[in-house]
Design a protein around this motif. Structure first.
Motif, PDB file in Angstrom:
ATOM      1  N   THR A 184      14.137   1.459   8.052  1.00  0.00           N
ATOM      2  CA  THR A 184      15.586   1.295   8.760  1.00  0.00           C
ATOM      3  C   THR A 184      16.500   2.230   8.219  1.00  0.00           C
ATOM      4  OG1 THR A 184      14.803  -0.944   9.333  1.00  0.00           O
ATOM      5  CG2 THR A 184      17.384  -0.054   9.356  1.00  0.00           C
ATOM      6  N   PHE A 185      17.264   2.685   9.071  1.00  0.00           N
ATOM      7  CA  PHE A 185      18.465   3.709   8.736  1.00  0.00           C
ATOM      8  C   PHE A 185      19.782   2.922   8.927  1.00  0.00           C
ATOM      9  CE2 PHE A 185      21.503   7.432   8.907  1.00  0.00           C
ATOM     10  CZ  PHE A 185      20.949   8.117   7.818  1.00  0.00           C
ATOM     11  N   ILE A 186      20.441   2.801   7.702  1.00  0.00           N
ATOM     12  CA  ILE A 186      21.690   1.886   7.535  1.00  0.00           C
ATOM     13  C   ILE A 186      22.817   3.003   7.357  1.00  0.00           C
ATOM     14  CG2 ILE A 186      23.287   0.163   6.493  1.00  0.00           C
ATOM     15  CD1 ILE A 186      20.283  -1.310   6.072  1.00  0.00           C
ATOM     16  N   THR A 187      23.969   3.053   8.291  1.00  0.00           N
ATOM     17  CA  THR A 187      25.205   3.733   7.999  1.00  0.00           C
ATOM     18  C   THR A 187      26.370   2.612   7.742  1.00  0.00           C
ATOM     19  OG1 THR A 187      25.871   3.442  10.274  1.00  0.00           O
ATOM     20  CG2 THR A 187      24.521   5.216   9.855  1.00  0.00           C
ATOM     21  N   GLU A 188      27.626   3.317   7.444  1.00  0.00           N
ATOM     22  CA  GLU A 188      28.661   2.614   7.047  1.00  0.00           C
ATOM     23  C   GLU A 188      29.204   1.987   8.401  1.00  0.00           C
ATOM     24  OE1 GLU A 188      33.415   3.324   5.852  1.00  0.00           O
ATOM     25  OE2 GLU A 188      32.162   4.944   6.249  1.00  0.00           O
ATOM     26  N   ALA A 189      28.898   2.498   9.614  1.00  0.00           N
ATOM     27  CA  ALA A 189      29.175   1.729  10.588  1.00  0.00           C
ATOM     28  C   ALA A 189      28.513   0.516  11.292  1.00  0.00           C
ATOM     29  CB  ALA A 189      29.391   2.638  12.027  1.00  0.00           C
ATOM     30  N   ASP A 190      27.247   0.616  10.720  1.00  0.00           N
ATOM     31  CA  ASP A 190      26.305  -0.436  10.961  1.00  0.00           C
ATOM     32  C   ASP A 190      26.744  -1.726  10.055  1.00  0.00           C
ATOM     33  OD1 ASP A 190      24.583   1.073  12.613  1.00  0.00           O
ATOM     34  OD2 ASP A 190      23.250   1.749  10.901  1.00  0.00           O
ATOM     35  N   VAL A 191      27.272  -1.423   8.922  1.00  0.00           N
ATOM     36  CA  VAL A 191      27.578  -2.485   8.182  1.00  0.00           C
ATOM     37  C   VAL A 191      28.910  -3.193   8.256  1.00  0.00           C
ATOM     38  CG1 VAL A 191      28.107  -3.055   5.745  1.00  0.00           C
ATOM     39  CG2 VAL A 191      26.265  -1.504   6.023  1.00  0.00           C
TER      40      VAL A 191
END
Length: 272
Positions: free
Chosen positions: A78-85
């Motif tokens: 899974t790829f996680i970005t700042e916006a996702d968090v």
């Protein structure tokens, strides 16, 4: 001629062998070739440095750290970005880590990385997967006995709240955590007074690429002679699905002045 060997993460968990947590296709054969190279040319290697990916079972770049918005586990890759968090799409299992993780992801973005990949749990310090591939480990021990000097072993990734692909510096260094800062001493050790620096290891798409990118930047910032960097192409492979990252790294390295050789070609170079 002073010749040294830098081996990036030659560990069981990265090899395509039974029991590996994050197998890299071709890595077992890479390590077999590397072991044969050390056996044949060990007397002409003045120094060997081995890096070891070294993690806890729970850390920011692994599945055990995260849940989705509903509390379900997050699958590997899974790829996680700042916006996702920030939007609650993915969350640290420990909510107290949220602000630190957001700052880390923001720093990654500032460095040109949109986010982080969540990996399977791998290279947990002290486990079988953390150990050096058996054939390589055997030849390193033989080299130590013959040369009466130690292989330098460098652990990376022990701080659990940042990714740490490159051996010289974490992807998002923390000013309060020395192990995440640039390791100038190590950069000097593997480059100063060295004519040829041979590079092998796993994976060419990630930890090899990050380590050599960091070293090339260091060498560009410092005056004096710099080593002839030779990537041993038959002793490294990319993570499946990330082949383009490996190809881009090789092109960057060649543009910088590094060379790409098979072990037989490198053997001829250092035996000359």
């Amino acid at each position: 001629m002073t010749t040294t060997l830098l081996i990036i993460d030659p560990q069981n968990d990265f090899c395509d062998i039974a029991g590996a947590a994050l197998p890299v296709t071709g890595a077992n054969q890479d390590m077999q070739r590397l072991a044969a190279f050390i056996q044949a040319l060990g007397a002409q290697l003045n120094d060997i440095t081995v890096t070891l990916d070294s993690h806890a079972s729970v850390a920011v770049e692994r599945t055990t750290f995260w849940t989705d918005a509903h509390g379900a586990p997050v699958p590997a890759f899974t790829f996680i970005t700042e916006a996702d968090v920030a939007n609650g799409i993915y969350r640290p299992r420990q909510s107290a880590h949220t602000s630190t993780v957001l700052a880390m992801l923001r720093q990654l973005a500032q460095r040109g990385r949109a986010g982080l990949v969540v990996w399977p749990v791998h290279c947990v310090t002290g486990t079988w997967g953390h150990n050096i591939h058996g054939a390589v480990a055997e030849q390193l021990q033989t080299w130590e006995m013959a040369q009466q000097k130690a292989v330098r072993k460098v652990l990376k990734g022990e701080y659990p709240l940042t990714e740490h692909f490159g051996v010289f510096e974490a992807d998002a260094p923390d000013a309060q955590v020395p192990s995440t800062q640039f390791n100038t001493g190590l950069a000097r050790d593997v480059s100063q007074g060295v004519d040829v620096l041979l590079v092998a290891g796993e994976a060419s798409s990630h930890c090899v690429a990050a380590s050599i990118d960091q070293l090339m930047r260091y060498l560009d910032q410092h005056t004096g002679a710099r080593p002839r960097i030779v990537l041993l192409s038959d002793c490294m492979s990319p993570v499946s699905g990330f082949e383009a990252l490996s190809q881009a790294f090789v092109q960057r390295a060649k543009a910088w002045g590094a060379e790409v050789m098979r072990t037989d070609e490198a053997a001829a170079l250092i035996a000359a």
